[in-house]
Design an enzyme around this catalytic site. Structure first.
Site, PDB file in Angstrom:
ATOM      1  N   HIS A   1     -52.012  53.494  12.448  1.00 48.90           N
ATOM      2  CA  HIS A   1     -51.482  54.575  13.447  1.00 48.90           C
ATOM      3  C   HIS A   1     -50.926  54.226  14.428  1.00 48.90           C
ATOM      4  O   HIS A   1     -51.072  53.076  15.157  1.00 48.90           O
ATOM      5  CB  HIS A   1     -52.826  55.660  13.558  1.00 48.90           C
ATOM      6  CG  HIS A   1     -53.835  55.193  14.415  1.00 48.90           C
ATOM      7  ND1 HIS A   1     -55.329  55.357  14.293  1.00 48.90           N
ATOM      8  CD2 HIS A   1     -53.811  54.506  15.754  1.00 48.90           C
ATOM      9  CE1 HIS A   1     -55.990  55.032  15.470  1.00 48.90           C
ATOM     10  NE2 HIS A   1     -54.878  54.599  16.174  1.00 48.90           N
TER      11      HIS A   1
ATOM     12  N   ASN B   1     -55.296  51.038  10.628  1.00 52.68           N
ATOM     13  CA  ASN B   1     -55.041  51.937   9.556  1.00 52.68           C
ATOM     14  C   ASN B   1     -53.647  52.213   9.768  1.00 52.68           C
ATOM     15  O   ASN B   1     -52.984  52.958   8.909  1.00 52.68           O
ATOM     16  CB  ASN B   1     -55.616  53.231   9.248  1.00 52.68           C
ATOM     17  CG  ASN B   1     -55.718  54.118  10.575  1.00 52.68           C
ATOM     18  OD1 ASN B   1     -54.938  53.978  11.568  1.00 52.68           O
ATOM     19  ND2 ASN B   1     -56.288  55.391  10.473  1.00 52.68           N
TER      20      ASN B   1
ATOM     21  N   ASP C   1     -51.392  59.851  24.567  1.00 43.69           N
ATOM     22  CA  ASP C   1     -52.479  60.658  23.932  1.00 43.69           C
ATOM     23  C   ASP C   1     -53.628  60.832  24.684  1.00 43.69           C
ATOM     24  O   ASP C   1     -53.814  60.093  25.881  1.00 43.69           O
ATOM     25  CB  ASP C   1     -52.673  60.245  22.545  1.00 43.69           C
ATOM     26  CG  ASP C   1     -52.978  58.492  22.537  1.00 43.69           C
ATOM     27  OD1 ASP C   1     -53.275  57.863  23.572  1.00 43.69           O
ATOM     28  OD2 ASP C   1     -53.115  57.876  21.550  1.00 43.69           O
TER      29      ASP C   1
ATOM     30  N   GLU D   1     -52.259  59.698  12.689  1.00 42.66           N
ATOM     31  CA  GLU D   1     -52.699  59.260  11.598  1.00 42.66           C
ATOM     32  C   GLU D   1     -52.090  58.925  10.298  1.00 42.66           C
ATOM     33  O   GLU D   1     -51.035  59.687  10.259  1.00 42.66           O
ATOM     34  CB  GLU D   1     -54.052  59.878  11.391  1.00 42.66           C
ATOM     35  CG  GLU D   1     -55.012  59.846  12.645  1.00 42.66           C
ATOM     36  CD  GLU D   1     -55.755  58.675  12.777  1.00 42.66           C
ATOM     37  OE1 GLU D   1     -55.467  57.616  12.321  1.00 42.66           O
ATOM     38  OE2 GLU D   1     -57.253  58.780  13.126  1.00 42.66           O
TER      39      GLU D   1
HETATM   40  C1  GLP Z   1     -56.441  53.961  19.498  1.00 37.81           C
HETATM   41  C2  GLP Z   1     -55.197  54.732  20.187  1.00 37.81           C
HETATM   42  C3  GLP Z   1     -54.044  53.979  20.132  1.00 37.81           C
HETATM   43  C4  GLP Z   1     -54.320  52.578  20.097  1.00 37.81           C
HETATM   44  C5  GLP Z   1     -55.104  52.095  18.885  1.00 37.81           C
HETATM   45  C6  GLP Z   1     -55.673  50.626  18.810  1.00 37.81           C
HETATM   46  O1  GLP Z   1     -57.073  54.847  18.911  1.00 37.81           O
HETATM   47  N1  GLP Z   1     -55.006  56.144  20.325  1.00 37.81           N
HETATM   48  O2  GLP Z   1     -53.072  54.243  21.064  1.00 37.81           O
HETATM   49  O3  GLP Z   1     -53.328  51.873  20.066  1.00 37.81           O
HETATM   50  O4  GLP Z   1     -56.330  53.019  18.702  1.00 37.81           O
HETATM   51  O5  GLP Z   1     -56.665  50.380  19.751  1.00 37.81           O
HETATM   52  P1  GLP Z   1     -57.178  49.015  20.415  1.00 37.81           P
HETATM   53  O6  GLP Z   1     -56.087  48.439  21.089  1.00 37.81           O
HETATM   54  O7  GLP Z   1     -58.315  49.380  21.120  1.00 37.81           O
HETATM   55  O8  GLP Z   1     -57.356  48.321  18.986  1.00 37.81           O
END
Ligand code: GLP
Length: 240
Positions: free
Chosen positions: A137, A135, A67, A142
Protein backbone atom coordinates in the site's frame (compact mmCIF):
# COMPACT_ATOMS: atom_id res chain seq x y z
CA UNK A 1 12.33 4.38 -11.69
CA UNK A 2 15.56 5.43 -10.13
CA UNK A 3 16.37 2.90 -7.40
CA UNK A 4 19.08 3.89 -4.92
CA UNK A 5 20.20 1.06 -2.64
CA UNK A 6 21.81 2.02 0.66
CA UNK A 7 23.63 0.05 3.32
CA UNK A 8 21.07 0.68 6.07
CA UNK A 9 18.24 2.87 7.40
CA UNK A 10 20.61 5.68 8.46
CA UNK A 11 22.14 5.98 5.02
CA UNK A 12 18.69 5.77 3.40
CA UNK A 13 17.50 8.61 5.62
CA UNK A 14 20.50 10.82 4.78
CA UNK A 15 20.08 10.27 1.05
CA UNK A 16 16.33 10.96 1.12
CA UNK A 17 16.84 14.12 3.21
CA UNK A 18 19.49 15.35 0.75
CA UNK A 19 16.99 15.02 -2.09
CA UNK A 20 14.26 16.90 -0.20
CA UNK A 21 16.63 19.62 0.98
CA UNK A 22 17.81 20.04 -2.62
CA UNK A 23 14.22 20.57 -3.76
CA UNK A 24 13.56 23.18 -1.03
CA UNK A 25 16.82 25.00 -1.76
CA UNK A 26 16.12 25.24 -5.46
CA UNK A 27 12.49 26.25 -4.83
CA UNK A 28 11.86 27.94 -1.46
CA UNK A 29 8.11 27.94 -2.28
CA UNK A 30 8.02 24.19 -2.81
CA UNK A 31 4.95 22.13 -2.03
CA UNK A 32 6.01 18.99 -0.20
CA UNK A 33 3.74 15.96 -0.01
CA UNK A 34 4.67 14.25 3.24
CA UNK A 35 4.21 10.83 4.79
CA UNK A 36 4.16 9.28 8.24
CA UNK A 37 5.22 5.86 9.52
CA UNK A 38 8.62 4.76 10.78
CA UNK A 39 10.25 4.92 7.34
CA UNK A 40 10.51 8.75 6.98
CA UNK A 41 11.36 9.53 10.65
CA UNK A 42 15.12 9.40 9.98
CA UNK A 43 14.67 11.55 6.86
CA UNK A 44 12.89 14.19 8.92
CA UNK A 45 15.62 14.02 11.60
CA UNK A 46 18.23 14.80 8.95
CA UNK A 47 16.15 17.70 7.64
CA UNK A 48 15.92 19.14 11.17
CA UNK A 49 19.68 18.75 11.62
CA UNK A 50 20.33 20.50 8.31
CA UNK A 51 17.89 23.28 9.22
CA UNK A 52 19.76 23.86 12.51
CA UNK A 53 23.26 23.60 11.05
CA UNK A 54 22.85 25.10 7.59
CA UNK A 55 19.74 27.22 7.96
CA UNK A 56 17.72 25.71 5.13
CA UNK A 57 14.45 27.60 5.44
CA UNK A 58 10.90 26.25 5.21
CA UNK A 59 9.28 29.67 5.74
CA UNK A 60 7.58 29.62 2.37
CA UNK A 61 7.15 25.87 2.00
CA UNK A 62 3.67 24.35 2.01
CA UNK A 63 2.87 20.75 2.84
CA UNK A 64 0.11 18.22 2.23
CA UNK A 65 0.10 14.91 4.05
CA UNK A 66 -1.06 11.61 2.68
CA UNK A 67 -3.44 10.37 5.31
CA UNK A 68 -4.93 10.41 8.80
CA UNK A 69 -6.70 7.94 11.08
CA UNK A 70 -10.45 8.38 11.45
CA UNK A 71 -11.62 9.19 14.96
CA UNK A 72 -8.40 10.72 16.29
CA UNK A 73 -8.22 14.45 16.97
CA UNK A 74 -5.11 16.32 15.87
CA UNK A 75 -3.83 16.34 19.46
CA UNK A 76 -4.12 12.58 19.96
CA UNK A 77 -0.58 11.23 20.28
CA UNK A 78 -1.22 8.56 17.63
CA UNK A 79 -2.69 10.96 15.10
CA UNK A 80 -0.62 11.73 12.04
CA UNK A 81 -1.09 15.46 12.73
CA UNK A 82 0.69 14.95 16.07
CA UNK A 83 3.34 12.79 14.38
CA UNK A 84 4.14 15.55 11.88
CA UNK A 85 4.43 18.22 14.56
CA UNK A 86 6.62 16.14 16.85
CA UNK A 87 8.81 14.62 14.14
CA UNK A 88 9.27 17.66 11.89
CA UNK A 89 7.13 20.80 11.97
CA UNK A 90 7.93 21.88 15.56
CA UNK A 91 11.67 21.83 14.77
CA UNK A 92 11.83 23.78 11.52
CA UNK A 93 10.74 27.32 10.63
CA UNK A 94 7.64 26.28 8.69
CA UNK A 95 4.42 28.28 9.18
CA UNK A 96 2.11 25.59 10.57
CA UNK A 97 -0.81 27.33 8.82
CA UNK A 98 0.80 26.14 5.60
CA UNK A 99 0.70 22.48 6.65
CA UNK A 100 -2.26 20.34 5.68
CA UNK A 101 -3.61 16.93 6.62
CA UNK A 102 -7.02 15.37 6.24
CA UNK A 103 -8.95 15.87 9.50
CA UNK A 104 -9.65 12.49 11.11
CA UNK A 105 -12.19 13.87 13.55
CA UNK A 106 -14.35 15.71 10.99
CA UNK A 107 -18.03 14.88 11.64
CA UNK A 108 -18.77 14.35 7.94
CA UNK A 109 -16.02 12.26 6.36
CA UNK A 110 -17.25 12.66 2.79
CA UNK A 111 -17.31 16.44 3.16
CA UNK A 112 -13.76 16.29 4.56
CA UNK A 113 -12.59 14.16 1.61
CA UNK A 114 -14.16 16.68 -0.79
CA UNK A 115 -12.41 19.55 1.01
CA UNK A 116 -9.06 17.78 0.80
CA UNK A 117 -9.49 16.93 -2.89
CA UNK A 118 -10.34 20.55 -3.68
CA UNK A 119 -7.24 21.64 -1.77
CA UNK A 120 -5.03 19.16 -3.62
CA UNK A 121 -6.29 20.50 -6.94
CA UNK A 122 -4.72 23.82 -6.00
CA UNK A 123 -1.57 22.28 -4.52
CA UNK A 124 0.31 20.06 -6.93
CA UNK A 125 3.14 18.49 -4.94
CA UNK A 126 6.67 19.24 -6.19
CA UNK A 127 7.56 15.99 -4.52
CA UNK A 128 5.46 13.38 -2.77
CA UNK A 129 7.22 11.37 -0.07
CA UNK A 130 5.95 7.82 0.33
CA UNK A 131 6.55 4.84 2.57
CA UNK A 132 5.50 1.36 1.52
CA UNK A 133 3.13 -0.99 3.34
CA UNK A 134 4.25 -4.60 3.53
CA UNK A 135 1.19 -5.41 1.38
CA UNK A 136 2.25 -2.80 -1.20
CA UNK A 137 0.00 0.00 0.00
CA UNK A 138 0.91 3.66 -0.49
CA UNK A 139 -0.72 6.22 1.78
CA UNK A 140 -3.55 4.03 3.02
CA UNK A 141 -4.45 2.84 -0.47
CA UNK A 142 -4.88 -0.83 0.25
CA UNK A 143 -4.69 -3.57 -2.42
CA UNK A 144 -7.33 -3.24 -5.14
CA UNK A 145 -7.86 0.50 -4.70
CA UNK A 146 -8.58 1.89 -8.21
CA UNK A 147 -5.74 3.91 -9.76
CA UNK A 148 -8.29 6.70 -10.42
CA UNK A 149 -9.13 7.07 -6.71
CA UNK A 150 -8.98 10.44 -4.97
CA UNK A 151 -9.13 11.18 -1.22
CA UNK A 152 -11.47 8.65 0.35
CA UNK A 153 -12.51 6.79 3.48
CA UNK A 154 -10.59 3.54 3.82
CA UNK A 155 -11.37 0.40 5.80
CA UNK A 156 -7.93 -0.74 6.89
CA UNK A 157 -7.01 -4.35 6.15
CA UNK A 158 -6.20 -6.79 8.96
CA UNK A 159 -2.62 -6.82 7.69
CA UNK A 160 -2.25 -3.04 8.08
CA UNK A 161 -3.97 -2.98 11.47
CA UNK A 162 -1.53 -5.66 12.64
CA UNK A 163 1.53 -3.87 11.15
CA UNK A 164 0.56 -0.57 12.77
CA UNK A 165 -0.41 -2.08 16.15
CA UNK A 166 3.24 -1.97 17.24
CA UNK A 167 2.79 1.76 17.75
CA UNK A 168 -0.32 1.42 19.96
CA UNK A 169 -0.79 0.04 23.49
CA UNK A 170 -2.85 -2.83 22.03
CA UNK A 171 -4.24 -3.91 18.67
CA UNK A 172 -7.75 -2.95 19.85
CA UNK A 173 -6.70 0.70 19.95
CA UNK A 174 -5.69 0.85 16.28
CA UNK A 175 -8.35 2.79 14.35
CA UNK A 176 -10.13 0.62 11.77
CA UNK A 177 -10.55 3.42 9.24
CA UNK A 178 -8.53 6.24 7.75
CA UNK A 179 -8.82 9.08 5.27
CA UNK A 180 -6.25 8.79 2.54
CA UNK A 181 -5.21 10.66 -0.55
CA UNK A 182 -6.14 8.46 -3.49
CA UNK A 183 -3.69 7.07 -6.00
CA UNK A 184 -4.61 9.79 -8.51
CA UNK A 185 -3.75 12.50 -5.93
CA UNK A 186 -0.37 10.84 -5.36
CA UNK A 187 0.37 10.47 -9.07
CA UNK A 188 -0.27 14.18 -9.71
CA UNK A 189 2.99 14.99 -7.90
CA UNK A 190 5.78 16.29 -10.13
CA UNK A 191 8.12 13.75 -8.55
CA UNK A 192 7.88 10.90 -6.08
CA UNK A 193 10.39 9.97 -3.39
CA UNK A 194 9.87 6.65 -1.64
CA UNK A 195 11.82 5.55 1.43
CA UNK A 196 11.72 1.88 2.31
CA UNK A 197 13.71 -0.30 4.63
CA UNK A 198 13.65 -3.78 6.11
CA UNK A 199 13.31 -7.39 4.98
CA UNK A 200 9.54 -7.42 5.58
CA UNK A 201 9.16 -4.97 2.66
CA UNK A 202 11.33 -6.94 0.19
CA UNK A 203 8.43 -8.79 -1.52
CA UNK A 204 6.47 -5.54 -1.96
CA UNK A 205 9.59 -3.75 -3.32
CA UNK A 206 10.13 -6.52 -5.86
CA UNK A 207 6.51 -6.33 -7.02
CA UNK A 208 6.60 -2.54 -7.16
CA UNK A 209 9.78 -2.38 -9.27
CA UNK A 210 9.64 -5.52 -11.38
CA UNK A 211 6.12 -6.91 -11.16
CA UNK A 212 2.98 -6.33 -13.18
CA UNK A 213 1.32 -2.92 -12.84
CA UNK A 214 -1.84 -3.89 -10.99
CA UNK A 215 -4.19 -2.46 -8.33
CA UNK A 216 -3.50 -5.70 -6.40
CA UNK A 217 -0.15 -4.09 -5.53
CA UNK A 218 -0.93 -0.35 -5.33
CA UNK A 219 2.74 0.77 -5.37
CA UNK A 220 3.21 -0.86 -8.80
CA UNK A 221 1.38 2.18 -10.24
CA UNK A 222 4.60 4.13 -9.69
CA UNK A 223 6.04 2.39 -12.76
CA UNK A 224 3.72 4.71 -14.73
CA UNK A 225 5.13 7.91 -13.18
CA UNK A 226 8.02 9.61 -15.05
CA UNK A 227 10.01 10.83 -12.00
CA UNK A 228 10.23 8.28 -9.22
CA UNK A 229 13.18 7.81 -6.87
CA UNK A 230 13.15 4.88 -4.51
CA UNK A 231 15.70 5.00 -1.72
CA UNK A 232 15.82 1.60 -0.08
CA UNK A 233 18.21 -0.20 2.20
CA UNK A 234 19.77 -3.44 1.12
CA UNK A 235 17.33 -5.57 3.14
CA UNK A 236 14.35 -4.03 1.36
CA UNK A 237 16.17 -4.44 -1.98
CA UNK A 238 17.18 -8.05 -1.28
CA UNK A 239 14.79 -9.58 -3.82
CA UNK A 240 15.57 -7.19 -6.69
C1 GLP B 1 1.27 3.18 7.16
C2 GLP B 1 1.05 4.56 6.48
C3 GLP B 1 1.82 4.63 5.21
C4 GLP B 1 3.20 4.13 5.50
C5 GLP B 1 3.17 2.65 5.68
C6 GLP B 1 4.48 2.03 6.12
O1 GLP B 1 0.11 2.44 7.31
N1 GLP B 1 -0.29 4.95 6.21
O2 GLP B 1 1.82 5.98 4.72
O3 GLP B 1 4.05 4.39 4.42
O4 GLP B 1 2.10 2.26 6.48
O5 GLP B 1 4.75 2.30 7.45
P1 GLP B 1 6.18 2.13 8.08
O6 GLP B 1 7.05 3.12 7.44
O7 GLP B 1 5.97 2.40 9.54
O8 GLP B 1 6.60 0.74 7.80
Amino acid sequence: MNVIITENYEEMSKKAAEILIGIVKSNPNAILGLATGSSPIGTYKNMIKDHKENGTSYKNVKTVNLDEYVGLTKDHDQSYAYFMRTNLFDYIDIDQNNTNLPCGSAPDTQKECDRYNALLETMKQDVQVLGLGSNGHIGFNEPNTPFESVTHLVDLTENTIKDNSRLFASIDEVPRQALSMGIKNIMQAKSILMVVSGKNKAEAVKGMVKGEVTPALPASVLQLHPYVTIVCDKDAASLL
